[in-house]
Design a protein around this motif. Structure first.
Motif, PDB file in Angstrom:
ATOM      1  N   ASP A   9       4.565  -3.285 -13.572  1.00 37.58           N
ATOM      2  CA  ASP A   9       4.380  -1.862 -13.887  1.00 37.58           C
ATOM      3  C   ASP A   9       5.554  -1.060 -13.320  1.00 37.58           C
ATOM      4  N   VAL A  10       6.185  -0.266 -14.202  1.00 37.80           N
ATOM      5  CA  VAL A  10       7.360   0.475 -13.768  1.00 37.80           C
ATOM      6  C   VAL A  10       7.026   1.473 -12.663  1.00 37.80           C
ATOM      7  N   ARG A  68       7.653   0.003  -9.301  1.00 41.43           N
ATOM      8  CA  ARG A  68       9.078  -0.075  -8.961  1.00 41.43           C
ATOM      9  C   ARG A  68       9.591   1.310  -8.572  1.00 41.43           C
ATOM     10  N   GLN A  69       9.160   2.319  -9.334  1.00 39.80           N
ATOM     11  CA  GLN A  69       9.630   3.664  -9.016  1.00 39.80           C
ATOM     12  C   GLN A  69       9.078   4.124  -7.667  1.00 39.80           C
ATOM     13  N   TYR A  90      14.661  -9.303 -17.052  1.00 40.18           N
ATOM     14  CA  TYR A  90      14.550  -8.030 -17.765  1.00 40.18           C
ATOM     15  C   TYR A  90      14.761  -8.216 -19.261  1.00 40.18           C
ATOM     16  N   ASN A  94      14.843  -5.894 -22.578  1.00 37.02           N
ATOM     17  CA  ASN A  94      14.753  -4.588 -23.224  1.00 37.02           C
ATOM     18  C   ASN A  94      15.686  -4.602 -24.417  1.00 37.02           C
ATOM     19  N   ILE A 130      18.783   4.601 -18.975  1.00 37.02           N
ATOM     20  CA  ILE A 130      17.599   3.755 -19.180  1.00 37.02           C
ATOM     21  C   ILE A 130      17.321   2.893 -17.946  1.00 37.02           C
ATOM     22  N   ILE A 131      18.368   2.303 -17.374  1.00 34.81           N
ATOM     23  CA  ILE A 131      18.166   1.452 -16.204  1.00 34.81           C
ATOM     24  C   ILE A 131      17.577   2.247 -15.055  1.00 34.81           C
ATOM     25  N   GLU A 139      15.569   4.654 -15.241  1.00 37.60           N
ATOM     26  CA  GLU A 139      14.148   4.916 -15.484  1.00 37.60           C
ATOM     27  C   GLU A 139      13.335   3.636 -15.359  1.00 37.60           C
ATOM     28  N   ASP A 140      13.915   2.537 -15.875  1.00 37.59           N
ATOM     29  CA  ASP A 140      13.190   1.266 -15.941  1.00 37.59           C
ATOM     30  C   ASP A 140      13.191   0.494 -14.631  1.00 37.59           C
ATOM     31  N   PRO A 185      14.722  -2.314 -13.305  1.00 40.15           N
ATOM     32  CA  PRO A 185      14.573  -3.742 -13.012  1.00 40.15           C
ATOM     33  C   PRO A 185      15.271  -4.066 -11.688  1.00 40.15           C
TER      34      PRO A 185
END
Lengths: 535, 322
Positions: free
Chosen positions: A296-297, A300-301, A454, A456, A485-486, A488-489, A491
């Protein structure tokens, strides 16, 4: 009357200025002569000199002195003529025509021809660790005459010029290396013949090498130094003492803040952080996306929000590192800071973890994860910091100290990690150093590939497009979207950039060398202030 | 005849020991994760799996364990210790090139430790309660307890940086040219600090043993007889007592010789001394199997020979042994 005096005064000033400039110019004219001793850090002296089949900072330095290449790259990322005195690129970007210098000879006296260039490209493409990344796009190499090389590509490749640097594509003499013996164990790897500014005079494996001036170097009048001596010192403290004594004249790849501080205090030395833009080392925390906890992102965030990058860079690393924001190094061409960042916010972190479905249990912890790191003191500090810090948001970090470089490398390569701290080198162009980490087609059981797992498709498409885009602005836009994008995502969460430092003796001139490759480029313009090494 | 037989028997045991050591070392190294190809790949910053497989096949590392072991033993029996992955050279060449440096270091350290150690011990034994004797005790304890790399680095900082008398690394100044005497002097200058460092632990031990042993001997009957006969203190100590007091020291030397060779690994690394000790350490880190096995093989040979010599020395010193 007043006007007259003023005029005379101006004339006097002008004369004085001219005299001064002449005097300075004369005094600072490059002086030929002297030995330059480069100190290698423990364990890093290369086993041979053929940088066409082996990569690494250790071999790149002597390799770039012994072998020449088609172009050099300056500190503004522009190619400058070297063995190729000029070149043309076709409209569609798929044909490169290089015109070679006509009087270049190898150290054994044989002339350098287009055949040697074609041969070298094949060797590098087949055997260099980045050979595929750099030259897969090459369809064939034609040699219409002795001093013209035509490289034909399948698709346009904006990274091609970068790949023709001294450290990445050395020009090997076909008549020596193409004699049929397997290249990896070829005896000429330890007794190299090239056409660079220096040739090998003596080599004691594991101890030192001595390079001496090539009297037939095709850049007339160069190099200035008599000899370059590469010496490995097995103990880092002894290496520092040698530098402080003035007996060692350069020591690079310094990233331990304590050691940098000690060397900075020395009156004999000057420290520079320039010359590592080509390497562009970027540090990050990698999530193994195969673990349920990290799928779940929001998790990570949350971890990103819980990490205080200011503390890491300013306190742990004593200000010697810079905060990073993403996969592309801030000192390289495609960097953008228009990305999502994660300033310290423990409340938000806790909130995200709750939302992601990892509530605190009775003991206050949500889940536990192992954290490992690439062996080295700077990353160990960060790992030890993360344990208590992530505890604050209910994550129980189990530190797993690396038993050595090899065991760590094999664990990460086999995806056995939960979390790891690591870094990668960009090697000049994102196509060489960055694509391998994020493209879903490069998920391999090997470190410094897409080990997080990863996948995407959008990112894959962006990278594939950027690999063929010759227009600089369009390419920049593609990479900007990629970085966004990276961020936000996540990995990988990018933590800091460690500007490596080099210590040079204060009497050396034309250092640091104005190239993104630093010392891994021809050292043909360095000279001693007094024409010799200080006693 | 008895001596010869004992000697021959010792040699046969030594050979068997050597073979056992080779097999054991081979096993141990292969148990550690990672092989030379992994090191190579790590240094290169990554490589494609195809390239890795290719390199592995070139080095013969894709064969199974027993096949590799038997190939190796077969080669050793024929005197071929293989090629080093790190240096791309035959192992025998590397070892013979570097062996003299280690021998020089170890022998110098041993001689310093023996000479000064026993001297200090004997002097202290003659006046056991004096200030000097207590100083020897404290000094011994400190040198013995301090880790040898710490001692080395401290000496380096003191005598190479703050008081710049000695060079900070290596066995010789690179690129030095000149007559033999100049080069010998240069090597001696480089040898001084590492030899003192390596000798520090053993100096301490020998001085303690010599002191205790000498005190013991000085208290015995025949010594009292000699003094009563009117012989001077000096003659009694150095002509009569010394030989007997030395026996325990010689035993200790024999026992500790393997430790000195091990200590050389650390000292060589601190001072970048180009012997087999410094590459022993490197070859472990880099999983350079052939080089490491070659070094272990040689160390075993050295220790075995040294023990044989110790035995001989014993027989010379002690007339009681036939």
């Amino acid at each position: 009357m007043k006007a007259m005096f003023k005029f005379l005064k101006n004339c006097m000033l002008l004369v004085i200025a001219v005299l001064m400039v002449t005097a300075i110019g004369y005094a600072e004219a490059p002086k030929k002569g002297g030995d330059f001793v480069a100190i290698y850090q423990p364990g890093s002296l290369p086993a041979h000199f053929n940088c066409g089949i082996k990569s690494g900072a250790a071999i790149a330095f002597p390799g770039a002195q012994i072998f020449a290449s088609l172009v050099e790259i300056d500190d503004k990322w522009k190619p400058i003529p070297y063995l190729a005195k000029s070149w043309e690129i076709s409209e569609d970007g798929e044909t490169y025509t290089f015109h070679l210098v006509e009087d270049a000879v190898f150290h054994d006296g044989q002339p350098v021809t287009s055949e040697d260039v074609a041969f070298s490209l094949e060797i590098v493409k087949e055997n260099h660790p980045f050979g595929a990344y750099m030259f897969e796009v090459v369809d064939r190499v034609k040699t219409p005459d002795k001093h013209t090389v035509v490289i034909e590509l399948d698709d346009p490749s904006p990274a091609l010029m970068m790949a023709l640097s001294p450290a990445l594509m050395p020009i090997l003499p076909k008549h020596v290396y193409g004699d049929g013996q397997p290249i990896r164990t070829h005896p000429a790897n330890a007794k190299p013949i090239g056409c660079g500014p220096f040739k090998l005079a003596k080599f004691e494996p594991g101890e030192y090498f001595i390079l001496e001036r090539n009297p037939n170097y095709f850049r007339k009048g160069l190099p200035y130094l008599d000899r370059i001596i590469g010496r490995v010192v097995d103990d880092i403290n002894a290496a520092i003492i040698t530098m402080k004594q003035g007996k060692g004249h350069s020591l690079g790849y310094l990233n331990d803040p304590h050691k940098i501080k000690i060397l900075k205090k020395s009156k004999n030395l000057k420290l520079y952080s320039a010359g590592y833009e080509g390497i562009a080392a970027t540090y990050f925390l990698e999530f193994n996306l195969r673990r349920d906890t990290f799928k779940d992102v929001r998790v990570r965030q949350a971890i990103a929000y819980a990490m205080d990058l200011d503390f890491i860079t300013k306190k742990l690393h004593m200000g010697f590192t810079r905060k990073a924001t993403g996969p592309i190094h801030s000192k390289t061409l495609f960097y953008t800071d228009q990305v999502k960042t994660y300033p310290l916010d423990l409340e938000k972190a806790n909130q995200l973890l709750d939302e992601a479905g990892f509530p605190r249990k009775d003991d206050g912890m949500r889940f536990s994860a192992t954290l490992e790191w690439f062996p080295g003191s700077d990353m160990k500090n960060v790992a030890e910091y993360l344990k208590p810090q992530l505890k604050k948001v209910g994550i129980d970090i189990q530190l797993k100290a690396p038993a050595g470089f090899l065991p760590w490398m094999m664990r990460i390569g086999n995806w056995k990690h939960d979390l790891t701290l690591n870094n990668y080198f960009m090697w000049g162009d994102p196509m060489i150093g960055v694509h391998r980490i994020f493209h879903s087609g490069n998920i391999r059981k090997q470190v410094w590939t897409n080990t997080s797992g990863y996948k995407n498709r959008k990112v894959d498409k962006l990278l594939e497009a950027a690999a063929e885009e010759m227009d600089f602005e369009k390419r920049k836009a593609l990479y900007a979207e990629f970085q966004r994008i990276i961020s936000e995502d996540l990995p990988l969460y990018f933590t800091y950039e460690a500007p490596y430092h080099t210590a040079y003796h204060k009497d050396l001139r034309n250092v640091p060398i104005p190239s993104i490759w630093g010392a891994a480029t021809p050292n043909d313009k360095i000279y001693w202030k007094n024409g010799r090494a200080p006693r | 005849m008895g001596i010869l037989l004992a000697f021959v028997r010792k040699i046969i045991y030594s050979l068997l020991l050597l073979i056992a050591v080779i097999i054991l070392n081979f096993l141990l190294i292969h148990l550690a994760p990672g092989d030379p190809v992994d090191t190579l790949v790590g240094e290169m910053g990554g490589a494609t799996p195809e390239l890795v497989a290719k390199i592995r096949a070139e080095y013969g590392l894709d064969k199974d364990f027993f096949e590799q072991l038997s190939t190796y033993i077969g080669k050793v029996a024929r005197g071929n210790l293989g090629n080093s992955y790190t240096f791309n050279q035959p192992v025998t060449r590397i070892i013979f090139h570097r062996l003299p440096a280690t021998v020089l270091l170890v022998v110098s350290a041993l001689l310093i430790a023996l000479f000064f150690g026993t001297l200090l011990g004997i002097m202290a034994a003659q006046k056991p309660d004096s200030l000097f004797s207590h100083f020897v005790t404290v000094f011994s304890l400190t040198s013995f307890s301090a880790p040898v790399f710490w001692t080395g680095i401290m000496l380096l900082i003191l005598f190479s940086y703050y008081i710049p008398i000695f060079p900070s690394f290596g066995m010789s100044t690179v690129g030095l040219e000149g007559p033999l005497i100049v080069r010998m002097f240069d090597t001696l200058k480089h040898l001084f600090l590492p030899a003192i460092t390596l000798s520090s632990i053993y100096l301490a031990a020998y001085s303690r043993i010599a002191r205790a042993s000498m005190m013991d001997v000085l208290g015995s009957d025949y010594i009292r007889t000699a003094r009563a006969k009117g012989l001077s203190r000096k003659v009694v100590v150095y002509k009569h007592a010394l030989k007997n007091a030395l026996l325990p020291v010689v035993t200790l030397v024999g026992l500790q010789l393997s430790q000195i060779v091990a200590g050389a690994v650390v000292v060589e690394t601190v001072f970048s001394w180009p012997g087999i000790g410094s590459i022993a350490f490197k070859s472990i880190l880099r999983r350079d199997y052939t080089l490491l096995l070659g070094i272990l093989f040689f160390s075993t040979v050295i220790v075995v020979i040294a023990n044989l010599i110790t035995d001989l020395t014993y027989r010379i010193l002690d007339p009681r042994i036939k």
